[in-house]
Design an enzyme around this catalytic site. Structure first.
Site, mmCIF file in Angstrom:
data_model
loop_
_atom_site.group_PDB
_atom_site.id
_atom_site.type_symbol
_atom_site.label_atom_id
_atom_site.label_comp_id
_atom_site.label_asym_id
_atom_site.label_seq_id
_atom_site.Cartn_x
_atom_site.Cartn_y
_atom_site.Cartn_z
ATOM 1 N N ASP A 133 40.304 44.120 33.717
ATOM 2 C CA ASP A 133 40.031 43.896 32.301
ATOM 3 C C ASP A 133 40.536 42.536 31.810
ATOM 4 O OD1 ASP A 133 42.547 45.089 32.928
ATOM 5 O OD2 ASP A 133 42.902 45.501 30.812
ATOM 6 N N LEU A 134 41.655 42.080 32.355
ATOM 7 C CA LEU A 134 42.218 40.804 31.877
ATOM 8 C C LEU A 134 41.347 39.621 32.295
ATOM 9 C CD1 LEU A 134 45.993 41.561 32.603
ATOM 10 C CD2 LEU A 134 44.775 41.769 30.423
ATOM 11 N N ARG A 192 42.763 43.608 58.301
ATOM 12 C CA ARG A 192 42.321 42.879 57.108
ATOM 13 C C ARG A 192 43.237 41.702 56.800
ATOM 14 N NH1 ARG A 192 41.694 46.303 51.949
ATOM 15 N NH2 ARG A 192 41.389 44.152 51.306
ATOM 16 N N ARG A 252 38.552 43.852 47.508
ATOM 17 C CA ARG A 252 38.624 43.648 46.056
ATOM 18 C C ARG A 252 38.607 42.174 45.675
ATOM 19 N NH1 ARG A 252 40.412 47.532 43.024
ATOM 20 N NH2 ARG A 252 41.121 45.982 41.529
ATOM 21 N N CYS A 280 41.960 51.716 44.006
ATOM 22 C CA CYS A 280 42.248 51.593 45.436
ATOM 23 C C CYS A 280 43.505 52.370 45.767
ATOM 24 C CB CYS A 280 42.317 50.138 45.877
ATOM 25 S SG CYS A 280 43.903 49.372 45.712
ATOM 26 N N ILE A 289 55.029 46.897 40.125
ATOM 27 C CA ILE A 289 53.726 46.224 40.004
ATOM 28 C C ILE A 289 52.566 47.219 40.111
ATOM 29 C CG2 ILE A 289 52.249 44.358 40.905
ATOM 30 C CD1 ILE A 289 54.916 43.305 39.818
ATOM 31 N N ASP A 329 54.264 43.159 47.922
ATOM 32 C CA ASP A 329 53.651 43.178 49.259
ATOM 33 C C ASP A 329 54.696 43.243 50.380
ATOM 34 O OD1 ASP A 329 51.171 43.112 48.131
ATOM 35 O OD2 ASP A 329 50.798 40.991 48.498
ATOM 36 N N ARG A 342 44.245 49.339 39.441
ATOM 37 C CA ARG A 342 43.897 47.923 39.608
ATOM 38 C C ARG A 342 42.655 47.482 38.811
ATOM 39 N NH1 ARG A 342 44.558 46.044 45.683
ATOM 40 N NH2 ARG A 342 44.969 44.048 44.675
ATOM 41 N N PRO A 343 42.731 47.571 37.486
ATOM 42 C CA PRO A 343 41.592 47.124 36.673
ATOM 43 C C PRO A 343 41.456 45.599 36.697
ATOM 44 C CG PRO A 343 43.456 47.675 35.272
ATOM 45 C CD PRO A 343 43.875 48.016 36.675
ATOM 46 N N LYS A 383 46.491 34.632 53.884
ATOM 47 C CA LYS A 383 45.234 35.295 53.494
ATOM 48 C C LYS A 383 45.005 35.160 51.989
ATOM 49 C CE LYS A 383 45.395 39.910 52.735
ATOM 50 N NZ LYS A 383 44.964 40.349 51.390
ATOM 51 N N ASN A 384 46.054 35.443 51.213
ATOM 52 C CA ASN A 384 45.873 35.479 49.760
ATOM 53 C C ASN A 384 45.775 34.086 49.126
ATOM 54 O OD1 ASN A 384 45.737 38.209 49.874
ATOM 55 N ND2 ASN A 384 47.804 38.602 49.115
HETATM 56 C C1 EPZ Z 1 47.171 40.142 44.300
HETATM 57 O O1 EPZ Z 1 46.376 41.235 43.867
HETATM 58 C C2 EPZ Z 1 47.224 40.226 45.808
HETATM 59 N N1 EPZ Z 1 45.872 40.119 46.329
HETATM 60 C C3 EPZ Z 1 47.879 41.532 46.232
HETATM 61 O O2 EPZ Z 1 48.017 41.532 47.639
HETATM 62 C C4 EPZ Z 1 49.275 41.621 45.599
HETATM 63 O O3 EPZ Z 1 49.843 42.875 45.887
HETATM 64 C C5 EPZ Z 1 49.183 41.452 44.085
HETATM 65 O O4 EPZ Z 1 48.484 40.215 43.758
HETATM 66 C C6 EPZ Z 1 50.534 41.407 43.392
HETATM 67 O O5 EPZ Z 1 51.304 40.365 43.916
HETATM 68 C C7 EPZ Z 1 45.324 38.916 46.501
HETATM 69 O O6 EPZ Z 1 45.895 37.871 46.219
HETATM 70 C C8 EPZ Z 1 43.960 38.880 47.087
HETATM 71 P P1 EPZ Z 1 47.452 41.539 40.102
HETATM 72 P P2 EPZ Z 1 45.825 41.281 42.373
HETATM 73 O O7 EPZ Z 1 46.209 41.306 39.312
HETATM 74 O O8 EPZ Z 1 45.631 39.908 41.884
HETATM 75 C C9 EPZ Z 1 47.479 44.873 36.702
HETATM 76 C C10 EPZ Z 1 47.874 42.453 49.802
HETATM 77 O O9 EPZ Z 1 48.440 43.431 50.369
HETATM 78 N N2 EPZ Z 1 46.239 44.267 36.187
HETATM 79 O O10 EPZ Z 1 48.485 40.472 40.104
HETATM 80 O O11 EPZ Z 1 44.688 42.221 42.356
HETATM 81 C C11 EPZ Z 1 47.301 45.508 38.076
HETATM 82 O O12 EPZ Z 1 46.735 46.788 38.010
HETATM 83 C C12 EPZ Z 1 47.364 42.577 48.389
HETATM 84 O O13 EPZ Z 1 47.678 41.370 50.380
HETATM 85 C C13 EPZ Z 1 45.648 44.769 35.046
HETATM 86 O O14 EPZ Z 1 46.145 45.717 34.427
HETATM 87 O O15 EPZ Z 1 47.044 41.907 41.604
HETATM 88 C C14 EPZ Z 1 48.721 45.483 38.592
HETATM 89 O O16 EPZ Z 1 49.425 46.581 38.083
HETATM 90 C C15 EPZ Z 1 47.431 43.968 47.851
HETATM 91 N N3 EPZ Z 1 44.483 44.199 34.602
HETATM 92 C C16 EPZ Z 1 49.293 44.188 38.006
HETATM 93 O O17 EPZ Z 1 48.435 43.861 36.900
HETATM 94 C C17 EPZ Z 1 43.905 43.143 35.229
HETATM 95 O O18 EPZ Z 1 42.848 42.673 34.776
HETATM 96 C C18 EPZ Z 1 49.324 43.000 38.963
HETATM 97 O O19 EPZ Z 1 48.062 42.917 39.645
HETATM 98 C C19 EPZ Z 1 44.504 42.641 36.391
HETATM 99 C C20 EPZ Z 1 45.679 43.216 36.839
#
Ligand code: EPZ
Length: 419
Positions: free
Chosen positions: A127-128, A400, A95, A119, A330, A308, A124-125, A22-23
């Site tokens: 901002d980056l 989902r 998202r 969520c 995470i 995950d 889960r911002p 999916k991802n």
């Molecule tokens: C991806 O989410 C996956 N989703 C998630 O899978 C997975 O849990 C996650 O990566 C971590 O491996 C998809 O690929 C669609 P991140 P993502 O940005 O990209 C912080 C599932 O169950 N952060 O890597 O949204 C954030 O808050 C889902 O299939 C910022 O602070 O996760 C987190 O603490 C759930 N600012 C950390 O980084 C930002 O701009 C990692 O999040 C972006 C992220």
């Protein structure tokens, strides 16, 4: 609303085919917006998030066609699009809609995407993602809950991610491929889903170096073309079935999986006594030991133990002999499943980012509520070993991201039905 009814205590045995990831599929579908030519994606899982992404692309007037239902293949043709917008109604259910931001602004110079908000697993911002696009010359404004990005043409930049972000890396990669000049991403995510996206983009004519590493060099090109790509197998679905076999005393063969993406899970489960054997390039045979042993995990970015898989491991730890320490690094709020497992009889103490599971404890069936996708999967696993009947509510979370999970479990001998 659908719920699952599980009669626990059955040993799982047999063969299960692992679906496409999916991802990996979601960013690949968004990447199809980068070209006017058709992009054919294969090995797509038939899950609800994929349907949501297809709806989102269709809302933008891309042509999204599939020969089967639920889809396992999509041809997406974004010759022109009429609105470069991801509306709140779709973003609130998924998202990952934010993944359209990079390709839209990269190709059309404009995008309007609803901000996803918080969520169940944390703030889960994004901002980056936004800061990186600004560095590439996009003018960003936030109005009425939407982020709007505009620019003539993005230009290459040095982007350092302060925190490793999977969709952030994917979004900026898909923005950078059509930018003017070179973009260098440092501290980029190395998840297999990112590497798979890079492979697709290269097939589409992108120039990217460094795949599989945390430094990516993207040399922008003027135009991308169509491509055909089969997405990688779902490593989290595979991990979930490995735990299902291990926790039920089972003997299960997984086919169509990618063992090389499962190293951390395989090593941890081996420490618990589970025998996992590679058979050929894409099969794994999982045999449970007589008694599971406790182990400690800390969730990390790839190649570490995936967040995950944390909830599923917690279900296993409730059945393992000894004390397992689980540290979640995470997401800040990813232990919701623990409260439900405690209601089933588990001995789990939570202290901030750390959970201590003392096992083994017999679990007894109860009515439990799923709070997110992986939490739901962990409650299914708990239900498989619990005595009597477990009812799991809000299984739309499972739909989902897990393709036909109840049918796959039934084929292995589980007593699980959707009611
Ligand atoms: C991806 O989410 C996956 N989703 C998630 O899978 C997975 O849990 C996650 O990566 C971590 O491996 C998809 O690929 C669609 P991140 P993502 O940005 O990209 C912080 C599932 O169950 N952060 O890597 O949204 C954030 O808050 C889902 O299939 C910022 O602070 O996760 C987190 O603490 C759930 N600012 C950390 O980084 C930002 O701009 C990692 O999040 C972006 C992220």
């Amino acid at each position: 609303m659908d719920r699952f009814k599980i009669e626990g205590g059955r040993r799982l045995e047999g063969t299960v085919r692992i679906s496409g990831s999916k991802n990996a599929s979601l960013p690949a579908m968004a990447a199809a917006l980068l070209t006017s030519e058709p992009v054919c994606l294969q090995n797509i899982p038939g899950v609800r998030d994929i349907i949501t992404m297809a709806k989102l692309l269709a809302h933008m007037r891309a042509r999204v066609e599939s020969p089967d239902l639920p889809p396992s293949e999509f041809t997406i043709a974004a010759e022109t699009i009429s609105h470069a917008e991801a509306p709140y109604e779709l973003v609130k259910t998924m998202r990952a809609s934010i993944l359209t931001l990079g390709p839209l602004v990269g190709r059309f110079g404009f995008a309007r995407v609803s901000l996803p908000g918080g969520c169940a697993i944390g703030a889960r911002p994004v901002d980056l993602h936004i800061q990186a696009l600004e560095k590439m010359g996009a003018k960003i404004s936030i109005h009425h809950g939407y982020v709007e990005a505009r620019c003539e043409r993005l230009r290459g930049a040095q982007i350092h991610f302060d925190k490793i972000t999977v969709t952030g890396t994917e979004n900026i990669l898909t923005a950078a491929v059509l930018a003017e000049g070179e973009t260098v991403l440092t501290n980029a995510a190395r998840e297999p889903e990112v590497t798979d996206l890079i492979e697709l983009l290269i097939k589409m004519g992108a120039k990217i170096e460094g795949r599989g590493t945390s430094t990516l060099h993207v040399h922008g090109v003027d135009k991308l073309h169509g491509a055909t790509h089969a997405v990688i197998p779902d490593r989290i679905e595979a991990g979930t079935f490995i735990v299902a076999a291990a926790i039920t005393g089972g003997d299960v063969k997984l086919t169509h999986c990618a063992p090389q993406h499962l190293t951390a899970v395989i090593e941890t489960l081996a420490a618990c006594g589970v025998e996992i054997q590679k058979e050929g390039v894409s099969c794994l045979r999982v045999r449970a030991p007589k008694a599971l042993r406790a182990a400690d995990i800390t969730t990390e970015e790839y190649p570490g133990f995936a967040t995950d898989m944390q909830a599923q491991f917690m279900a296993l730890a409730t059945q393992a002999e000894g004390k397992s320490e689980i540290t979640e690094t995470i997401f800040e709020n990813r232990f919701m499943h623990a409260q439900e497992m405690i209601r089933m009889g588990a001995n789990i103490a939570i202290d901030g980012h750390r959970a201590v599971v003392q096992g083994p404890t017999p679990l007894s069936g109860a009515t439990v509520i799923a709070s997110d996708l992986r939490a739901s999967a962990s409650l299914v696993l708990a239900g498989l070993v619990a005595s009597n009947t477990t009812y799991i509510d809000r299984i739309y979370h499972l739909d989902r991201g897990y393709e036909k999970i109840e049918e796959k479990l039934q084929d292995l001998g589980a007593s699980i039905e959707r009611i």
